[in-house]
Design a protein around this motif. Structure first.
Motif, PDB file in Angstrom:
ATOM      1  N   TYR A 153       0.836  -1.207   0.000  1.00 32.77           N
ATOM      2  CA  TYR A 153       0.000   0.000   0.000  1.00 32.77           C
ATOM      3  C   TYR A 153       0.875   1.262   0.000  1.00 32.77           C
ATOM      4  O   TYR A 153       0.555   2.249  -0.666  1.00 32.77           O
ATOM      5  CB  TYR A 153      -0.922   0.005   1.213  1.00 32.77           C
ATOM      6  CG  TYR A 153      -2.222  -0.740   1.001  1.00 32.77           C
ATOM      7  CD1 TYR A 153      -3.281  -0.130   0.326  1.00 32.77           C
ATOM      8  CD2 TYR A 153      -2.395  -2.047   1.469  1.00 32.77           C
ATOM      9  CE1 TYR A 153      -4.480  -0.809   0.136  1.00 32.77           C
ATOM     10  CE2 TYR A 153      -3.589  -2.725   1.281  1.00 32.77           C
ATOM     11  CZ  TYR A 153      -4.631  -2.099   0.611  1.00 32.77           C
ATOM     12  OH  TYR A 153      -5.811  -2.777   0.402  1.00 32.77           O
ATOM     13  N   ARG A 154       1.969   1.224   0.768  1.00 37.90           N
ATOM     14  CA  ARG A 154       2.853   2.395   0.817  1.00 37.90           C
ATOM     15  C   ARG A 154       3.457   2.696  -0.544  1.00 37.90           C
ATOM     16  O   ARG A 154       3.451   3.835  -1.021  1.00 37.90           O
ATOM     17  CB  ARG A 154       3.979   2.170   1.830  1.00 37.90           C
ATOM     18  CG  ARG A 154       4.861   3.394   2.027  1.00 37.90           C
ATOM     19  CD  ARG A 154       6.259   3.056   2.501  1.00 37.90           C
ATOM     20  NE  ARG A 154       7.067   2.436   1.461  1.00 37.90           N
ATOM     21  CZ  ARG A 154       8.365   2.215   1.568  1.00 37.90           C
ATOM     22  NH1 ARG A 154       9.011   2.539   2.689  1.00 37.90           N
ATOM     23  NH2 ARG A 154       9.043   1.635   0.590  1.00 37.90           N
ATOM     24  N   ARG A 156       2.436   1.786  -3.494  1.00 36.22           N
ATOM     25  CA  ARG A 156       1.451   2.249  -4.478  1.00 36.22           C
ATOM     26  C   ARG A 156       1.121   3.715  -4.261  1.00 36.22           C
ATOM     27  O   ARG A 156       1.028   4.493  -5.223  1.00 36.22           O
ATOM     28  CB  ARG A 156       0.168   1.417  -4.398  1.00 36.22           C
ATOM     29  CG  ARG A 156      -0.855   1.865  -5.447  1.00 36.22           C
ATOM     30  CD  ARG A 156      -2.071   0.988  -5.499  1.00 36.22           C
ATOM     31  NE  ARG A 156      -2.906   1.100  -4.309  1.00 36.22           N
ATOM     32  CZ  ARG A 156      -4.099   0.524  -4.183  1.00 36.22           C
ATOM     33  NH1 ARG A 156      -4.581  -0.229  -5.182  1.00 36.22           N
ATOM     34  NH2 ARG A 156      -4.794   0.660  -3.081  1.00 36.22           N
ATOM     35  N   ALA A 157       0.963   4.118  -3.009  1.00 34.27           N
ATOM     36  CA  ALA A 157       0.674   5.518  -2.709  1.00 34.27           C
ATOM     37  C   ALA A 157       1.822   6.416  -3.165  1.00 34.27           C
ATOM     38  O   ALA A 157       1.598   7.505  -3.713  1.00 34.27           O
ATOM     39  CB  ALA A 157       0.424   5.695  -1.213  1.00 34.27           C
ATOM     40  N   ARG A 160       1.754   6.640  -7.056  1.00 39.10           N
ATOM     41  CA  ARG A 160       0.632   7.472  -7.531  1.00 39.10           C
ATOM     42  C   ARG A 160       0.861   8.941  -7.212  1.00 39.10           C
ATOM     43  O   ARG A 160       0.507   9.819  -8.006  1.00 39.10           O
ATOM     44  CB  ARG A 160      -0.673   6.998  -6.899  1.00 39.10           C
ATOM     45  CG  ARG A 160      -1.235   5.732  -7.526  1.00 39.10           C
ATOM     46  CD  ARG A 160      -2.715   5.590  -7.209  1.00 39.10           C
ATOM     47  NE  ARG A 160      -3.245   4.291  -7.556  1.00 39.10           N
ATOM     48  CZ  ARG A 160      -4.502   3.919  -7.370  1.00 39.10           C
ATOM     49  NH1 ARG A 160      -5.354   4.782  -6.826  1.00 39.10           N
ATOM     50  NH2 ARG A 160      -4.909   2.715  -7.716  1.00 39.10           N
ATOM     51  N   ALA A 214      -4.757   9.555  -6.596  1.00 40.28           N
ATOM     52  CA  ALA A 214      -3.646   9.670  -5.645  1.00 40.28           C
ATOM     53  C   ALA A 214      -4.178   9.771  -4.222  1.00 40.28           C
ATOM     54  O   ALA A 214      -3.636   9.162  -3.297  1.00 40.28           O
ATOM     55  CB  ALA A 214      -2.785  10.884  -5.992  1.00 40.28           C
ATOM     56  N   ALA A 217      -5.308   6.367  -2.933  1.00 37.07           N
ATOM     57  CA  ALA A 217      -4.190   5.494  -2.563  1.00 37.07           C
ATOM     58  C   ALA A 217      -3.607   5.902  -1.218  1.00 37.07           C
ATOM     59  O   ALA A 217      -3.259   5.049  -0.397  1.00 37.07           O
ATOM     60  CB  ALA A 217      -3.115   5.538  -3.651  1.00 37.07           C
ATOM     61  N   LEU A 218      -3.507   7.200  -0.977  1.00 37.55           N
ATOM     62  CA  LEU A 218      -2.997   7.682   0.304  1.00 37.55           C
ATOM     63  C   LEU A 218      -3.949   7.340   1.448  1.00 37.55           C
ATOM     64  O   LEU A 218      -3.514   6.953   2.534  1.00 37.55           O
ATOM     65  CB  LEU A 218      -2.767   9.192   0.238  1.00 37.55           C
ATOM     66  CG  LEU A 218      -1.494   9.637  -0.492  1.00 37.55           C
ATOM     67  CD1 LEU A 218      -1.542  11.136  -0.774  1.00 37.55           C
ATOM     68  CD2 LEU A 218      -0.256   9.297   0.330  1.00 37.55           C
ATOM     69  N   TYR A 221      -3.722   3.616   2.210  1.00 37.30           N
ATOM     70  CA  TYR A 221      -2.448   3.368   2.869  1.00 37.30           C
ATOM     71  C   TYR A 221      -2.495   3.850   4.314  1.00 37.30           C
ATOM     72  O   TYR A 221      -2.016   3.162   5.230  1.00 37.30           O
ATOM     73  CB  TYR A 221      -1.333   4.057   2.078  1.00 37.30           C
ATOM     74  CG  TYR A 221      -0.026   4.241   2.818  1.00 37.30           C
ATOM     75  CD1 TYR A 221       0.577   3.203   3.529  1.00 37.30           C
ATOM     76  CD2 TYR A 221       0.631   5.471   2.783  1.00 37.30           C
ATOM     77  CE1 TYR A 221       1.787   3.383   4.188  1.00 37.30           C
ATOM     78  CE2 TYR A 221       1.839   5.660   3.437  1.00 37.30           C
ATOM     79  CZ  TYR A 221       2.405   4.615   4.139  1.00 37.30           C
ATOM     80  OH  TYR A 221       3.598   4.807   4.787  1.00 37.30           O
ATOM     81  N   ARG A 222      -3.111   4.993   4.557  1.00 29.73           N
ATOM     82  CA  ARG A 222      -3.206   5.521   5.917  1.00 29.73           C
ATOM     83  C   ARG A 222      -4.030   4.596   6.814  1.00 29.73           C
ATOM     84  O   ARG A 222      -3.685   4.385   7.976  1.00 29.73           O
ATOM     85  CB  ARG A 222      -3.823   6.929   5.910  1.00 29.73           C
ATOM     86  CG  ARG A 222      -3.887   7.554   7.297  1.00 29.73           C
ATOM     87  CD  ARG A 222      -4.207   9.028   7.261  1.00 29.73           C
ATOM     88  NE  ARG A 222      -5.517   9.304   6.694  1.00 29.73           N
ATOM     89  CZ  ARG A 222      -6.019  10.537   6.581  1.00 29.73           C
ATOM     90  NH1 ARG A 222      -5.313  11.583   6.977  1.00 29.73           N
ATOM     91  NH2 ARG A 222      -7.206  10.721   6.056  1.00 29.73           N
TER      92      ARG A 222
END
Length: 365
Positions: A153-154, A156-157, A160, A214, A217-218, A221-222
């Motif tokens: 996840y990190r 990818r974020a 992006r 974007a 994705a963030l 990830y968070r």
């Protein structure tokens, strides 16, 4: 005008520079210039530097380019450091004019043959790396990836953010040579508002646009990472020695040295950081470049023997927006102060469009 030693003036100039990388690079270039002046021109005082000295230095750089010692772009960079320094001295009223800015001095510089088409992420390459990052997250969720769910996840974020926002790497990652560039933290990210606060090239805080893909994705990830504090970096370092160093410093403010070592011996370092809300340093610009190399290798992407460099993402976004007729949108996305800067950055596209229009006129005549 003052009778100042050249090395004293250079030292004063370097003190005035806030950006650590620029300070280090300028210091090295100016030291080389100072040594050349003393050796070849017998000049050691600031007020003795004249236009002819700068003209001869430009010719010296041209000779180095011809002999293959430096690239033409490097020669222009070296001269630019000298010109900026002497401009500072002029503004400080140490000299009456900047001798390096006079046309008969700059006329001796070598032709700058640097490739105007520096790497940019093409739409095809951008889509390829984004698709790979999505698949990697799915594989991590299924337990089929060689990385953890959190890391997938990190990464990818991170990709992006680079690909879709137009940010510079130095604006979102840590620059070890610049104290003010510590990387973005979670409290810099406004997911609902679609913006991220960065320390811009202007050395002022700016807001970069954060498009939906974007931002999504963030946000995901968070949720997975659950940062212990909003001050935590969005992309923290995973360098174990750095984690232990920061943990010892933070815990040492509250516990004795023996107690700190006991805590670290009996607990996982990541648990210690989370439990005590210790703010880690962000991943460095170099670390981000290395990560992009590894991701491109894993994705099977080979960009003319290179990898997708972080700054190429910014150029690629601007290139697509500009080529599709959205010059003002490109200016806004890249945070150019003037539309002129945007036009200059993508002059190759304007030339191509002009050629097509000329062909249309000639074909119809």
């Amino acid at each position: 005008m003052s009778d100042t030693k050249l090395d004293d003036a250079i030292a004063e100039y370097l003190i005035s520079i806030e950006a650590g990388n620029y300070r280090a690079n300028a210091g090295s270039a100016l030291k080389g210039w100072e040594n050349w002046l003393a050796r070849e021109r017998d000049v050691t005082r600031l007020d003795s530097v004249d236009v002819i000295d700068c003209r001869r230095y430009a010719r010296h750089l041209k000779r180095q380019v011809r002999d293959g010692e430096v690239k033409s772009s490097t020669a222009h960079t070296y001269y630019a450091y000298v010109r900026a320094f002497l401009g500072f001295c002029e503004a400080d009223e140490l000299i009456s004019r900047n001798p390096a800015a006079v046309s008969r001095a700059t006329a001796e510089l070598p032709e700058d043959t640097a490739d105007a088409d520096r790497q940019f992420w093409s739409a095809r390459d951008r889509n390829a790396i984004l698709s790979f990052m999505d698949r990697r997250v799915e594989e991590a969720l299924d337990g089929e990836a060689d990385v953890s769910r959190e890391r997938a996840y990190r990464d990818r974020a991170l990709v992006r953010l680079l690909a879709l926002t137009g940010v510079r790497g130095a604006e979102v990652f840590r620059d070890p040579a610049d104290d003010k560039r510590s990387g973005i933290a979670w409290d810099d990210v406004d997911i609902e508002g679609g913006s991220v606060r960065v320390f811009g090239k202007s050395r002022e805080y700016e807001y970069a646009q954060l498009p939906r893909k974007a931002a999504d994705a963030l946000e995901r990830y968070r949720r997975v990472y659950d940062p212990p504090t909003p001050r935590f970096p969005v992309f923290p370092t995973d360098h174990a020695p750095s984690k232990y160093r920061v943990a010892r410093e933070a815990l040492g403010e509250e516990f004795s040295e023996s107690r700190v070592e006991k805590i670290l011996d009996e607990n996982d370092i990541d648990d210690v950081i989370r439990d005590h809300e210790i703010v880690l340093p962000a991943i460095s610009t170099r670390g981000a470049r290395n990560l992009m190399k590894r991701l491109c290798d894993s994705a099977g992407l080979d960009i003319d023997g290179e990898y997708l460099k972080p700054h190429g993402a910014r150029r690629g976004l601007g290139h697509q927006l500009y080529s599709e007729g959205h010059a003002e949108l490109a200016q806004s996305a890249l945070r150019h102060a003037s539309i002129t800067t945007t036009h200059e950055s993508y002059s190759n596209i304007r030339a191509s469009e002009t050629a097509e229009r000329v062909d249309d006129v000639l074909d119809g005549s």
